[in-house]
Scaffold this motif. Sequence first.
Motif, PDB file in Angstrom:
ATOM      1  N   ASP A  22       0.823  -1.203   0.000  1.00  0.00           N
ATOM      2  CA  ASP A  22       0.000   0.000   0.000  1.00  0.00           C
ATOM      3  C   ASP A  22       0.862   1.260   0.000  1.00  0.00           C
ATOM      4  N   GLY A  47     -10.782   3.362   0.028  1.00  0.00           N
ATOM      5  CA  GLY A  47      -9.928   2.342  -0.585  1.00  0.00           C
ATOM      6  C   GLY A  47     -10.696   1.392  -1.485  1.00  0.00           C
ATOM      7  N   VAL A  48     -11.789   0.807  -0.985  1.00  0.00           N
ATOM      8  CA  VAL A  48     -12.592  -0.119  -1.786  1.00  0.00           C
ATOM      9  C   VAL A  48     -13.159   0.629  -2.989  1.00  0.00           C
ATOM     10  N   SER A  50     -11.286   1.618  -5.509  1.00  0.00           N
ATOM     11  CA  SER A  50     -10.192   2.287  -6.208  1.00  0.00           C
ATOM     12  C   SER A  50      -9.729   1.409  -7.369  1.00  0.00           C
ATOM     13  N   GLU A  68      -8.728  -3.533  -9.458  1.00  0.00           N
ATOM     14  CA  GLU A  68      -9.710  -2.906  -8.576  1.00  0.00           C
ATOM     15  C   GLU A  68      -9.535  -3.402  -7.152  1.00  0.00           C
ATOM     16  N   THR A  69      -9.579  -2.472  -6.195  1.00  0.00           N
ATOM     17  CA  THR A  69      -9.506  -2.838  -4.785  1.00  0.00           C
ATOM     18  C   THR A  69     -10.885  -3.298  -4.345  1.00  0.00           C
ATOM     19  N   TYR A  72     -10.496  -3.519   1.681  1.00  0.00           N
ATOM     20  CA  TYR A  72      -9.417  -2.683   2.202  1.00  0.00           C
ATOM     21  C   TYR A  72      -9.644  -2.435   3.684  1.00  0.00           C
ATOM     22  N   MET A  81      -5.962  -6.305   2.215  1.00  0.00           N
ATOM     23  CA  MET A  81      -6.300  -5.746   0.910  1.00  0.00           C
ATOM     24  C   MET A  81      -6.541  -6.916  -0.042  1.00  0.00           C
ATOM     25  N   LYS A  82      -7.617  -6.800  -0.805  1.00  0.00           N
ATOM     26  CA  LYS A  82      -7.899  -7.796  -1.839  1.00  0.00           C
ATOM     27  C   LYS A  82      -8.154  -7.031  -3.124  1.00  0.00           C
ATOM     28  N   VAL A  83      -7.451  -7.436  -4.179  1.00  0.00           N
ATOM     29  CA  VAL A  83      -7.602  -6.785  -5.477  1.00  0.00           C
ATOM     30  C   VAL A  83      -8.015  -7.826  -6.510  1.00  0.00           C
TER      31      VAL A  83
END
Length: 153
Positions: A22, A47-48, A50, A68-69, A72, A81-83
Motif C-alpha cells: 500500500d 480504498g474499496v 479504487s 480494482e480494490t 481494504y 487488501m484484496k484486489v
Amino acid sequence: MKEWTKEIEIDAPIEKIWALFDGSLENMQKIMPQVVSQTPVKVTEEGVGSIYRQQYKEGKRVEEYDVETLVYLDTPDHKKMKVGFNLANYFEITSGYELTKINEHQSRFKYTTTNKPLKAIFKLFLWFASDKTVVKFVEKVKEVAEKDHALVK
C-alpha cells in the motif's frame, strides 16, 4: 476456479510490510518486479472501489489491465487488501494480502489468490497448476521485509 493460500511469520513490523503493498510503485516493485507502472484511474477515500491501471512485463511482452480494490482494511494491528483484475480476457484473478501484528517486530502474512478461467480451454491449465508461485511470492515478501527492517535497525 482454483485457490491457493500461504501464511508465514515475518520478523518485521506490520507497517514496514504493509508499505510493500500500500505504498509507492518503487516499494511494490521490490516484491513484484514485473509491475512496470501503476497509474490511478479512480481513487476512493475508503480504498474499496479504487482502480489502478497496471502494466506488467512478462518476458518481452507488456500486459496492461485495471486492478480494482475489492477489500481494504488498515488498522494498527490488522491490515487487509484484496484486489481483482482480468488478465487478457483469459483469467479473472484475485489477490489477497493480510497482515496481523504479532508484536512490535513480528507479523503474520497471509496471501490468498484465486484464478478463474474465462474460457473452457484454460480450465485444463488449472488442473496442472501448483502452488509454487504462491510459495515463492510469500518467501519474497518475507525476504524483502526482513532485509529492509534489518537496514533500519
